[in-house]
Design an enzyme around this catalytic site. Structure first.
Site, PDB file in Angstrom:
ATOM      1  N   ASN A 117       0.867  -1.173   0.000  1.00 26.06           N
ATOM      2  CA  ASN A 117       0.000   0.000   0.000  1.00 26.06           C
ATOM      3  C   ASN A 117       0.907   1.228   0.000  1.00 26.06           C
ATOM      4  O   ASN A 117       1.495   1.556   1.027  1.00 26.06           O
ATOM      5  CB  ASN A 117      -0.888  -0.033   1.254  1.00 26.06           C
ATOM      6  N   LYS A 134       0.125   4.224  -0.239  1.00 30.75           N
ATOM      7  CA  LYS A 134      -0.511   5.398   0.384  1.00 30.75           C
ATOM      8  C   LYS A 134      -0.289   6.633  -0.513  1.00 30.75           C
ATOM      9  O   LYS A 134      -0.278   6.501  -1.731  1.00 30.75           O
ATOM     10  CB  LYS A 134      -0.007   5.585   1.821  1.00 30.75           C
ATOM     11  N   HIS A 140      -9.368   1.102   5.100  1.00 30.50           N
ATOM     12  CA  HIS A 140      -8.086   1.311   5.787  1.00 30.50           C
ATOM     13  C   HIS A 140      -8.302   2.254   6.969  1.00 30.50           C
ATOM     14  O   HIS A 140      -9.116   3.186   6.889  1.00 30.50           O
ATOM     15  CB  HIS A 140      -7.052   1.888   4.812  1.00 30.50           C
ATOM     16  N   GLU A 157      -6.656   4.652   7.954  1.00 33.21           N
ATOM     17  CA  GLU A 157      -6.439   6.065   7.615  1.00 33.21           C
ATOM     18  C   GLU A 157      -7.669   6.655   6.934  1.00 33.21           C
ATOM     19  O   GLU A 157      -7.951   7.850   7.082  1.00 33.21           O
ATOM     20  CB  GLU A 157      -5.172   6.188   6.748  1.00 33.21           C
ATOM     21  N   GLU A 162      -4.938  -4.880  10.701  1.00 31.54           N
ATOM     22  CA  GLU A 162      -3.919  -3.845  10.897  1.00 31.54           C
ATOM     23  C   GLU A 162      -4.196  -3.119  12.210  1.00 31.54           C
ATOM     24  O   GLU A 162      -5.012  -2.181  12.237  1.00 31.54           O
ATOM     25  CB  GLU A 162      -3.957  -2.829   9.750  1.00 31.54           C
ATOM     26  N   GLY A 166       3.040   2.265  10.901  1.00 30.60           N
ATOM     27  CA  GLY A 166       4.042   3.323  10.773  1.00 30.60           C
ATOM     28  C   GLY A 166       4.769   3.656  12.060  1.00 30.60           C
ATOM     29  O   GLY A 166       5.445   4.680  12.152  1.00 30.60           O
ATOM     30  N   SER A 216       3.830  -2.077  10.401  1.00 25.69           N
ATOM     31  CA  SER A 216       5.282  -2.174  10.641  1.00 25.69           C
ATOM     32  C   SER A 216       5.852  -3.537  10.268  1.00 25.69           C
ATOM     33  O   SER A 216       6.754  -4.036  10.931  1.00 25.69           O
ATOM     34  CB  SER A 216       5.609  -1.823  12.104  1.00 25.69           C
TER      35      SER A 216
END
Ligand code: 13P
Length: 253
Positions: A12, A14, A100, A102, A170, A176, A215
């Protein structure tokens, strides 16, 4: 990783990449895929919308798959700035990521909307990667399983099968941050997700891939992907470096 399920290594990207670096990364991965000729894993890249065409051209014929990072739940219409699942398919995508964290955080997407996007992806003939995962506060409160249960229940559309749907677990706090749950914690959640899927889709759950994301790096991928109910990874940062992304995929062999 169970031998009955082909591991999926999904990148991904992003909101990263311009024409030059995006196509260079895609070309490098495509040439490794072509020369590797192994059937041990499936590899997918999900570039930003702006690069889908260029990346598609760069990876053509390599076996590397192409996906979008989001789609609208409607087929078409007055939705400025949005992209339909059919538009992604039209560009050569075989996958779309939906839900996702985000998107859930930045755009306030809720389970019902994620489910509608997943259904739209299916209707356009796309394989859908549905993301779920608890926040750190939810885990600290002992609610990790409960949160993932309600996200599976709310985000999975009717008609989901092992062939058209992938789940990505996730944990939000691992994205991250360089932090990951322990392997025992990851396996616990993945096995729990599979049991929740079985309650919804029966025996299809045995073939449905459940990816870990958050991660994942070359240094921890082998132990994560070796877990019985982990069927690959959804990788952010490390998917932007050909060597790292490729090294993660090699742990599947
Ligand atoms: P990182 O691999 O950068 O933690 O991102 C994971 C992710 O959000 C993939 O969708």
């Amino acid at each position: 990783m169970a031998s009955s399920r082909t591991p999926l290594i999904a990148g991904n990207w992003k909101m990263n990449g311009l024409s030059a670096d995006g196509t260079a990364l895609a070309s490098e991965l495509a040439s490794r895929m072509k020369s590797a000729k192994n059937g041990g894993f499936e590899m997918l890249v999900c570039p930003p919308f702006t690069l889908i065409s260029k990346v598609g051209a760069a990876i053509e014929g390599s076996g590397l798959q192409l996906g979008g990072q989001d789609c609208h739940s409607q087929v078409k219409g007055a939705h400025t700035g949005d992209t339909s699942a059919a538009m992604l398919a039209d560009l050569g995508c075989h996958y779309v990521i939906v839900g996702h964290s985000e998107r859930r955080t930045d755009h306030g997407e809720r389970n019902e909307q994620v489910r509608a996007k997943a259904a739209a992806g299916h209707a356009a003939g796309l394989n859908v990667i549905i993301c779920i995962g608890e926040t750190e506060a939810e885990r600290d409160a002992g609610k990790a399983l409960e949160v993932n249960k309600s996200q599976v229940a709310g985000s999975l559309p009717d008609g989901a099968t092992a062939a058209n749907t992938v789940i990505a677990y996730e944990p939000v706090w691992a994205i991250g941050t360089g932090r990951t749950p322990t392997t025992d914690e990851v396996q616990e959640v993945h096995a729990f997700i599979r049991s929740e899927l079985a309650a919804r889709v029966g025996a299809e759950a045995d073939g449905m891939r459940i990816l870990y994301g958050g991660s994942m790096k070359p240094g921890n991928a082998a132990e994560l992907i070796a877990l019985p109910d982990v069927d690959g990874g959804l990788i952010g940062g490390a998917s932007l470096q050909a060597d790292d992304f490729w090294a993660i995929a090699q742990t599947c062999l």
